[in-house]
Scaffold this active site. Structure first.
Site, PDB file in Angstrom:
ATOM      1  N   ASP A 172       0.848  -1.194   0.000  1.00  0.00           N
ATOM      2  CA  ASP A 172       0.000   0.000   0.000  1.00  0.00           C
ATOM      3  C   ASP A 172       0.891   1.254   0.000  1.00  0.00           C
ATOM      4  O   ASP A 172       1.908   1.311   0.691  1.00  0.00           O
ATOM      5  CB  ASP A 172      -0.918  -0.001   1.228  1.00  0.00           C
ATOM      6  N   ASN A 198     -12.928  -3.168   2.694  1.00  0.00           N
ATOM      7  CA  ASN A 198     -13.861  -2.056   2.886  1.00  0.00           C
ATOM      8  C   ASN A 198     -14.837  -2.028   1.724  1.00  0.00           C
ATOM      9  O   ASN A 198     -14.428  -2.098   0.560  1.00  0.00           O
ATOM     10  CB  ASN A 198     -13.098  -0.727   2.948  1.00  0.00           C
ATOM     11  N   GLY A 202     -15.289   3.119   4.453  1.00  0.00           N
ATOM     12  CA  GLY A 202     -13.997   3.729   4.156  1.00  0.00           C
ATOM     13  C   GLY A 202     -13.401   3.326   2.824  1.00  0.00           C
ATOM     14  O   GLY A 202     -12.204   3.552   2.591  1.00  0.00           O
ATOM     15  N   GLN A 203     -14.209   2.742   1.934  1.00  0.00           N
ATOM     16  CA  GLN A 203     -13.657   2.379   0.620  1.00  0.00           C
ATOM     17  C   GLN A 203     -13.393   3.645  -0.186  1.00  0.00           C
ATOM     18  O   GLN A 203     -14.275   4.500  -0.330  1.00  0.00           O
ATOM     19  CB  GLN A 203     -14.615   1.470  -0.155  1.00  0.00           C
ATOM     20  N   HIS A 219     -10.263  -4.838  -3.421  1.00  0.00           N
ATOM     21  CA  HIS A 219      -8.933  -5.137  -2.884  1.00  0.00           C
ATOM     22  C   HIS A 219      -9.061  -5.664  -1.463  1.00  0.00           C
ATOM     23  O   HIS A 219      -9.934  -5.242  -0.705  1.00  0.00           O
ATOM     24  CB  HIS A 219      -8.023  -3.903  -2.917  1.00  0.00           C
TER      25      HIS A 219
HETATM   26  P1  5GP Z   1      -9.669   1.575   0.613  1.00  0.00           P
HETATM   27  O1  5GP Z   1      -9.730   2.852   1.428  1.00  0.00           O
HETATM   28  O2  5GP Z   1     -10.426   1.756  -0.704  1.00  0.00           O
HETATM   29  O3  5GP Z   1     -10.115   0.344   1.348  1.00  0.00           O
HETATM   30  O4  5GP Z   1      -8.154   1.314   0.277  1.00  0.00           O
HETATM   31  C1  5GP Z   1      -7.499   1.890  -0.814  1.00  0.00           C
HETATM   32  C2  5GP Z   1      -6.023   1.806  -0.534  1.00  0.00           C
HETATM   33  O5  5GP Z   1      -5.320   2.032  -1.734  1.00  0.00           O
HETATM   34  C3  5GP Z   1      -5.530   2.848   0.471  1.00  0.00           C
HETATM   35  O6  5GP Z   1      -4.953   2.182   1.590  1.00  0.00           O
HETATM   36  C4  5GP Z   1      -4.496   3.663  -0.323  1.00  0.00           C
HETATM   37  O7  5GP Z   1      -3.385   4.022   0.446  1.00  0.00           O
HETATM   38  C5  5GP Z   1      -4.116   2.698  -1.443  1.00  0.00           C
HETATM   39  N1  5GP Z   1      -3.690   3.341  -2.675  1.00  0.00           N
HETATM   40  C6  5GP Z   1      -4.320   4.351  -3.320  1.00  0.00           C
HETATM   41  N2  5GP Z   1      -3.648   4.688  -4.443  1.00  0.00           N
HETATM   42  C7  5GP Z   1      -2.572   3.856  -4.501  1.00  0.00           C
HETATM   43  C8  5GP Z   1      -1.488   3.714  -5.442  1.00  0.00           C
HETATM   44  O8  5GP Z   1      -1.377   4.419  -6.456  1.00  0.00           O
HETATM   45  N3  5GP Z   1      -0.560   2.758  -5.175  1.00  0.00           N
HETATM   46  C9  5GP Z   1      -0.655   1.958  -4.074  1.00  0.00           C
HETATM   47  N4  5GP Z   1       0.307   1.035  -3.904  1.00  0.00           N
HETATM   48  N5  5GP Z   1      -1.654   2.063  -3.173  1.00  0.00           N
HETATM   49  C10 5GP Z   1      -2.593   3.000  -3.384  1.00  0.00           C
END
Ligand code: 5GP
Ligand code: ZN
Length: 117
Positions: free
Chosen positions: A31, A90, A96-97, A103
């Site tokens: 991440d 999420n 919090g998505q 993912h």
């Molecule tokens: P969510 O909040 O949707 O459950 O998680 C999305 C995750 O994607 C977050 O933890 C955020 O840090 C990660 N993320 C967003 N953009 C990128 C990216 O460009 N590269 C990587 N490796 N992680 C990302």
């Protein structure tokens, strides 16, 4: 492949990212903004907005099974070194998505409270 999807861009190699695991359907990488000492994202290569979208696909069970299997394989190593790990998916804004490409978060290296925030 969905337009304006950062994870589809990672799958397509448009955003340089070190892959921690790859097979024909699944990809894992660190991440960008880790919330634990070890924070890995496990994604399907094919775009699915959320868990629900993936589950209702014809190949849903296979795909979700593969995601969890990779999470178990990568987590197994952390179980030894970190004493455990947490898996989070999420779904929707209240959870919090922020990236609408399914993912699985694999988190380890610290204690995780329960219930989660
Ligand atoms: P969510 O909040 O949707 O459950 O998680 C999305 C995750 O994607 C977050 O933890 C955020 O840090 C990660 N993320 C967003 N953009 C990128 C990216 O460009 N590269 C990587 N490796 N992680 C990302
Ligand atoms: Zn996508």
């Amino acid at each position: 492949m969905a337009e304006d999807c950062v994870f589809c861009d990672i799958v397509a190699g448009k955003i340089p990212t070190e892959y921690l695991y790859e097979d024909d359907t699944v990809l894992a990488f660190a991440d960008l903004r880790p919330i634990a000492p070890h924070h890995v994202l496990i994604i399907p290569k094919a775009h699915r907005d959320t868990l629900v979208h993936a589950a209702t696909e014809k190949d849903g069970e296979l795909l979700l099974g593969r995601l969890l299997k990779v999470a178990a394989q990568l987590g197994g190593a952390r179980l030894e070194t970190d004493g455990g790990y947490r898996i989070v998916v999420n779904n929707g804004p209240a959870a919090g998505q922020t990236v609408y490409h399914l993912h699985v978060h694999l988190l380890s290296g610290r204690h995780f409270g329960w219930p989660p925030g």
